[in-house]
Design an enzyme around this catalytic site. Sequence first.
Site, PDB file in Angstrom:
ATOM      1  CD  GLN A  30      39.952  20.686  93.893  1.00  0.00           C
ATOM      2  OE1 GLN A  30      40.604  21.685  94.208  1.00  0.00           O
ATOM      3  NE2 GLN A  30      40.394  19.459  94.102  1.00  0.00           N
TER       4      GLN A  30
ATOM      5  CE1 TYR B 179      39.475  10.842 103.165  1.00  0.00           C
ATOM      6  CE2 TYR B 179      39.655   9.088 101.526  1.00  0.00           C
ATOM      7  CZ  TYR B 179      39.909   9.583 102.794  1.00  0.00           C
ATOM      8  OH  TYR B 179      40.596   8.813 103.682  1.00  0.00           O
TER       9      TYR B 179
ATOM     10  CD  GLU C 137      32.965  15.086 102.464  1.00  0.00           C
ATOM     11  OE1 GLU C 137      33.798  14.917 101.541  1.00  0.00           O
ATOM     12  OE2 GLU C 137      33.218  15.725 103.507  1.00  0.00           O
TER      13      GLU C 137
ATOM     14  CG  ASP D  95      39.879  14.512  95.647  1.00  0.00           C
ATOM     15  OD1 ASP D  95      41.026  14.930  95.935  1.00  0.00           O
ATOM     16  OD2 ASP D  95      39.007  15.236  95.130  1.00  0.00           O
TER      17      ASP D  95
ATOM     18  CB  CYS E 257      45.894  18.600  97.389  1.00  0.00           C
ATOM     19  SG  CYS E 257      45.311  18.039  98.982  1.00  0.00           S
TER      20      CYS E 257
HETATM   21  N1  SAH Z   1      36.222  14.922  95.742  1.00  0.00           N
HETATM   22  C1  SAH Z   1      35.698  16.179  96.210  1.00  0.00           C
HETATM   23  C2  SAH Z   1      36.256  16.623  97.570  1.00  0.00           C
HETATM   24  C3  SAH Z   1      37.731  16.509  97.767  1.00  0.00           C
HETATM   25  S1  SAH Z   1      38.371  17.352  99.176  1.00  0.00           S
HETATM   26  C4  SAH Z   1      35.926  17.268  95.169  1.00  0.00           C
HETATM   27  O1  SAH Z   1      36.717  17.097  94.258  1.00  0.00           O
HETATM   28  O2  SAH Z   1      35.284  18.311  95.266  1.00  0.00           O
HETATM   29  C5  SAH Z   1      38.485  16.121 100.399  1.00  0.00           C
HETATM   30  C6  SAH Z   1      37.168  15.831 101.089  1.00  0.00           C
HETATM   31  O3  SAH Z   1      37.398  14.808 102.060  1.00  0.00           O
HETATM   32  C7  SAH Z   1      36.561  16.999 101.856  1.00  0.00           C
HETATM   33  O4  SAH Z   1      35.248  17.190 101.414  1.00  0.00           O
HETATM   34  C8  SAH Z   1      36.603  16.546 103.322  1.00  0.00           C
HETATM   35  O5  SAH Z   1      35.484  17.000 104.065  1.00  0.00           O
HETATM   36  C9  SAH Z   1      36.583  15.046 103.198  1.00  0.00           C
HETATM   37  N2  SAH Z   1      37.154  14.262 104.296  1.00  0.00           N
HETATM   38  C10 SAH Z   1      38.185  14.577 105.114  1.00  0.00           C
HETATM   39  N3  SAH Z   1      38.480  13.568 105.928  1.00  0.00           N
HETATM   40  C11 SAH Z   1      37.618  12.546 105.643  1.00  0.00           C
HETATM   41  C12 SAH Z   1      37.427  11.207 106.134  1.00  0.00           C
HETATM   42  N4  SAH Z   1      38.194  10.731 107.100  1.00  0.00           N
HETATM   43  N5  SAH Z   1      36.465  10.464 105.582  1.00  0.00           N
HETATM   44  C13 SAH Z   1      35.675  10.942 104.584  1.00  0.00           C
HETATM   45  N6  SAH Z   1      35.823  12.184 104.076  1.00  0.00           N
HETATM   46  C14 SAH Z   1      36.772  12.990 104.593  1.00  0.00           C
END
Ligand code: SAH
Length: 459
Positions: free
Chosen positions: A283, A312, A333, A381, A408
């Site tokens: 973030q 995620y 992830e 997320d 978001c």
């Molecule tokens: N929760 C974490 C990341 C949120 S951003 C934080 O707060 O830092 C969203 C994340 O989802 C990213 O790291 C991205 O790489 C991942 N992502 C995107 N598509 C995805 C999917 N289909 N399955 C798993 N992760 C995914």
Amino acid sequence: MLKKNDIVDTEIVDLSHEGQGIAKVAGFVFFVDNALPGEKIRMRVLKVKKAIGFGKVEEYLSRSPFRNEDLNADYLRTGIADLGHLVYSEQLKTKRRQVINTLYKIAAISDVQVAETLGMSNPYAYRNKAQVPVRRVNGQLETGFFRKHSHDLLPISDYYIQNKEIDRLINFTRDLLRRFDLKPYDEKEETGLIRNLVVRRGHYSGEMMLIFVTRRPKIFRIEQITEKIVAEFPAVKSIIQNINDKKTNAVFGSDFKTLYGKDTIEDTMLGNRYAISAPSFYQVNTEMAEILYQTAIDFAEAKKNDIVIDAYSGIGTIGLLFAGKVKGVYGVEVVEEAVADAKRNAALNSITNAHYVADSAEQAMATWEKEGIKPNILLVDPPRKGLTENFIKASSAMQPDKLVYISCNPATMARDIKLYGELGYKLQKVQPVDLFPMTHHVETVGLLVRNIKDDKRGG
Ligand code: SAH
């Protein structure tokens, strides 16, 4: 019938999600940059399509009392601060209203408390990350930002919402690149070398990572360049090269190479330590992300025997904050480097009950269900496109009691909440958090709770 270059007097009646003023003229909805609700303008028509059009302010006939008159217009032209012309207190209200309206329009929800947007006391220079294109402008290598909807570089030295040390590192590096006569990337000709500079900085640690995104592997005299950077900025702990030889808008290619120092920088959030590698998501507003995560923790009301799924999960930020409060955490992830970070971060914080897999969230839910994992709490997320129908179905089949949705993008969140509603989950409360002051972006946390009554009826 309106056509290009017509001039009309009109009033701005609303603000679009992207921060443009909205005017209604002769049955058309016009979008106008740098125009605020309540303002009367003389508008030049730029373009008309079937039902919508684009206009430009020729003259302000009246100005909003909520206009921030101090904003440098370059920040609006580039989209660095596409809501910066609205005073901050109104930005917060606008974002809350956007969440309320979207929930109503898309999910027909109007009976849920949406709290006031949590904002910053000093909403500038908050970004811990910069991603800056390098191009030639008037014969000189420049760093800056593209003008909106273009790849025209507008040179900038003060990026307004980025941490000032990051600005200083970018400007210093730009000057070095000029001095060593390195060639900026030319998109049209597909020539030149340096495409982007990316900087990340730990908000609490102050550690910095600098990434050169280049078109070709070889950077002439890179040793001297890194030496000079590290001498001037001892906080730079990692210098990385990313090679991207494709004609694409994506910043990074797939190859990362460490030129100096470590592969990661470290930062802390809510007392936990996190190592962050170049391709991982982190973030960009640490101060507000802590408030966001704290809101998720408060909404979840986790208990000692709970099992938490962190979907995620990125580098494990949220899940690892739950680990100490619950029996177990399962994170998924899709970016492998981020999963490696999450595992390392569990160890950094002496956490042994958090398990991470590199997979798509949809696939992991199916696998976990087969393995008999029964989550009480599901944290999601996702990126802007939100969840998939498969994910929503698979996750509700696991019957977690509570679902904390961090989003978001209010539009996809509302769409997903609607489907969860059909599957027996009710939205209980919503908290917008302002992670992106001066821009139109909105971050939201929602709490959904499983409706036991519906569940029984459904058998
Ligand atoms: N929760 C974490 C990341 C949120 S951003 C934080 O707060 O830092 C969203 C994340 O989802 C990213 O790291 C991205 O790489 C991942 N992502 C995107 N598509 C995805 C999917 N289909 N399955 C798993 N992760 C995914």
